[in-house]
Write a protein that holds these residues in place. Structure first.
Motif, PDB file in Angstrom:
ATOM      1  N   VAL A   1       0.893  -1.172   0.082  1.00  0.00           N
ATOM      2  CA  VAL A   1      -0.058   0.234   0.016  1.00  0.00           C
ATOM      3  C   VAL A   1       0.763   1.336   0.023  1.00  0.00           C
ATOM      4  N   ASP A   2       0.756   1.971  -1.044  1.00  0.00           N
ATOM      5  CA  ASP A   2       1.430   3.422  -1.159  1.00  0.00           C
ATOM      6  C   ASP A   2       0.515   4.388  -1.105  1.00  0.00           C
ATOM      7  N   ILE A   3       0.753   5.277   0.142  1.00  0.00           N
ATOM      8  CA  ILE A   3      -0.067   6.643   0.383  1.00  0.00           C
ATOM      9  C   ILE A   3       0.837   7.779   0.037  1.00  0.00           C
TER      10      ILE A   3
ATOM     11  N   ARG B   1       5.788  -4.525   7.470  1.00  0.00           N
ATOM     12  CA  ARG B   1       6.764  -3.244   7.429  1.00  0.00           C
ATOM     13  C   ARG B   1       5.913  -2.011   7.094  1.00  0.00           C
ATOM     14  N   ILE B   2       6.238  -0.994   7.726  1.00  0.00           N
ATOM     15  CA  ILE B   2       5.816   0.508   7.271  1.00  0.00           C
ATOM     16  C   ILE B   2       7.141   1.305   7.367  1.00  0.00           C
ATOM     17  N   ASN B   3       7.146   2.155   6.215  1.00  0.00           N
ATOM     18  CA  ASN B   3       8.245   2.945   6.084  1.00  0.00           C
ATOM     19  C   ASN B   3       7.685   4.197   5.423  1.00  0.00           C
ATOM     20  N   GLY B   4       8.364   5.435   5.768  1.00  0.00           N
ATOM     21  CA  GLY B   4       7.817   6.789   5.018  1.00  0.00           C
ATOM     22  C   GLY B   4       8.403   7.812   5.609  1.00  0.00           C
ATOM     23  N   GLY B   5       8.109   9.065   5.307  1.00  0.00           N
ATOM     24  CA  GLY B   5       8.943  10.285   5.869  1.00  0.00           C
ATOM     25  C   GLY B   5       9.989  10.750   5.448  1.00  0.00           C
TER      26      GLY B   5
ATOM     27  N   HIS C   1       5.021  10.574   1.835  1.00  0.00           N
ATOM     28  CA  HIS C   1       4.827   9.335   1.221  1.00  0.00           C
ATOM     29  C   HIS C   1       4.957   8.181   2.382  1.00  0.00           C
ATOM     30  N   LEU C   2       3.987   7.165   2.220  1.00  0.00           N
ATOM     31  CA  LEU C   2       4.255   6.137   3.110  1.00  0.00           C
ATOM     32  C   LEU C   2       4.083   4.822   2.623  1.00  0.00           C
TER      33      LEU C   2
END
Length: 397
Positions: free
Chosen positions: A193-195, A242-246, A255-256
């Motif tokens: 999932v891309d935000i 996993r969650i990556n962003g900022g 973007h996350l």
């Protein structure tokens, strides 16, 4: 049903010792997925000694072929051969010599049982009609070596009519099996999932669009889809690991990306959840002035056992082990098993073989650094598989 043929292997002490030696050699030389080079050589060496024709397949896999007297049924037997990236802590004298790699999922036992079947089938090849294919499959733990073997033609020339596979289970005592008709293991899909929001100074959040907050709402909402857009009786789970962003602590995240896996046991539900999640991600992101993109990458298919082949498994197990040694698995596992790809082309069964022993403290779970098995499971596995094969070859369904 009554089984057609029964052969007892339990009193062959020399053969059982040979199986143990092979299993320990494989255990000591554990190798990761797609790197099973020495394992491949060990398998090929044994097949050469047994004068069984074989070819390499899927890079580090092996396919053996045993031909009976004339045309007939073709049965495929599968064993996975790869190990896991774990440091062994079993304390056994035959512990892995490969640094940071061990057979923590029992694939060394699966391979040994298949080798044992190969030896007995070769000796009996003038007593049956048909063909038995031996699938020593790499990369079960990672990329799905079964699919690669199928794409390279292992199920063809001759076409496989029936497939057999098993998996050792330490929660079952040695000398028992667990079976289930229909759905046994889940299908899997990798999910990303891309935000996309808009960056702004942290002191002035109104000038941006916070992708982090949008993502938090979406990830929680996906779990609501699982509880409100499917029956509680259906199996499905989505896990984001996993969650990556900022880019900086005081900048509104623009973007996350969250990545995870979805597991289901029904194809219609699998498709419905994908559509529901796609609509939800796009709608919620849009409502906040962001952009949401969700993607799915197919993993393994659901493993669905054939009831007719399973009945042969039960009939043989009643004769070999006794009726009290057969356990029925109540519900499917949401774990995945790439043996499912073989079942796209043939009727087949996959069952669980007991390898635990509470008295000997052989109770540690699969994928544990302390995992081990009661090696009597090797001769039990050969006895079961051989008698199932002989029945399938002679029309036991």
């Amino acid at each position: 049903m009554e089984i057609v043929k029964y052969v007892d292997y339990s009193d062959d002490n020399g053969f059982e010792r040979w199986l143990v030696d092979i299993r320990r050699k494989l255990h000591q030389h554990a190798e990761l997925s797609e790197r099973e080079f020495e394992t491949q050589l060990i398998i090929e060496g044994v097949l050469d000694e047994l004068e069984i024709e074989h070819v390499r397949i899927a890079d580090t896999g092996v396919m053996g072929i045993i031909r009976g007297e004339g045309d007939g049924t073709c049965v495929g037997l599968r064993a996975d051969i790869d190990a896991l990236p774990l440091v062994e802590d079993s304390g056994r004298p035959y512990a892995s010599k490969t640094k940071g790699v061990m057979h923590a999922c029992g694939h060394d036992a699966h391979t040994t049982i298949l080798i044992g079947c190969a030896a007995k089938l070769k000796a009996l090849s003038n007593t049956f009609r048909g063909v038995v294919k031996l699938f020593f499959q790499p990369a079960e733990e990672t990329i799905g070596g079964a699919k690669r073997m199928v794409l390279q033609g292992c199920m063809k020339n001759p076409d496989v009519d029936y497939m057999l596979g098993l998996h050792v289970m330490p929660y079952l005592p040695v000398g028992t099996i667990e079976v289930r008709d229909g759905k046994l293991n889940a299908a899997s899909d990798m999910v990303s999932v891309d935000i996309y929001g808009k960056a702004a100074h942290g002191a002035y959040p109104e000038k941006g669009v916070d992708a982090g907050l949008v993502a938090a709402e979406i990830l929680q909402g996906i779990q609501t889809i699982l509880t409100r857009q499917k029956s509680p009786l259906d199996q499905a789970v989505v896990t984001f690991g996993r969650i990556n962003g900022g880019s900086k602590d005081n900048i509104v995240c623009d973007h996350l990306k969250a990545t995870g896996i979805m597991r289901t046991t029904d194809e219609n539900l699998r498709a419905h959840l994908k559509d529901a999640m796609m609509n939800y991600v796009e709608a919620v992101a849009s409502a906040h002035g962001a952009k949401g993109v969700i993607k799915f990458e197919p993993g393994y298919n659901a493993l669905i056992n054939d009831k007719g082949v399973n009945e042969v498994v039960r009939a043989v197990a009643r004769k070999v082990l006794g009726a009290g040694a057969i356990f029925e698995k109540e519900s499917p596992s949401l774990g995945v098993e790439d043996y499912s790809f073989f079942l796209d082309d043939a009727r087949g069964a996959f069952y669980h073989l007991g390898c635990g022993n509470v008295a000997e403290e052989i109770v540690h779970p699969l994928h544990s650094e302390c995992f081990d098995l009661d090696e009597r499971a090797l001769i039990v596995g050969v006895g079961l598989q051989m008698n199932i094969i002989l029945n399938l070859l002679q029309g036991g369904i």
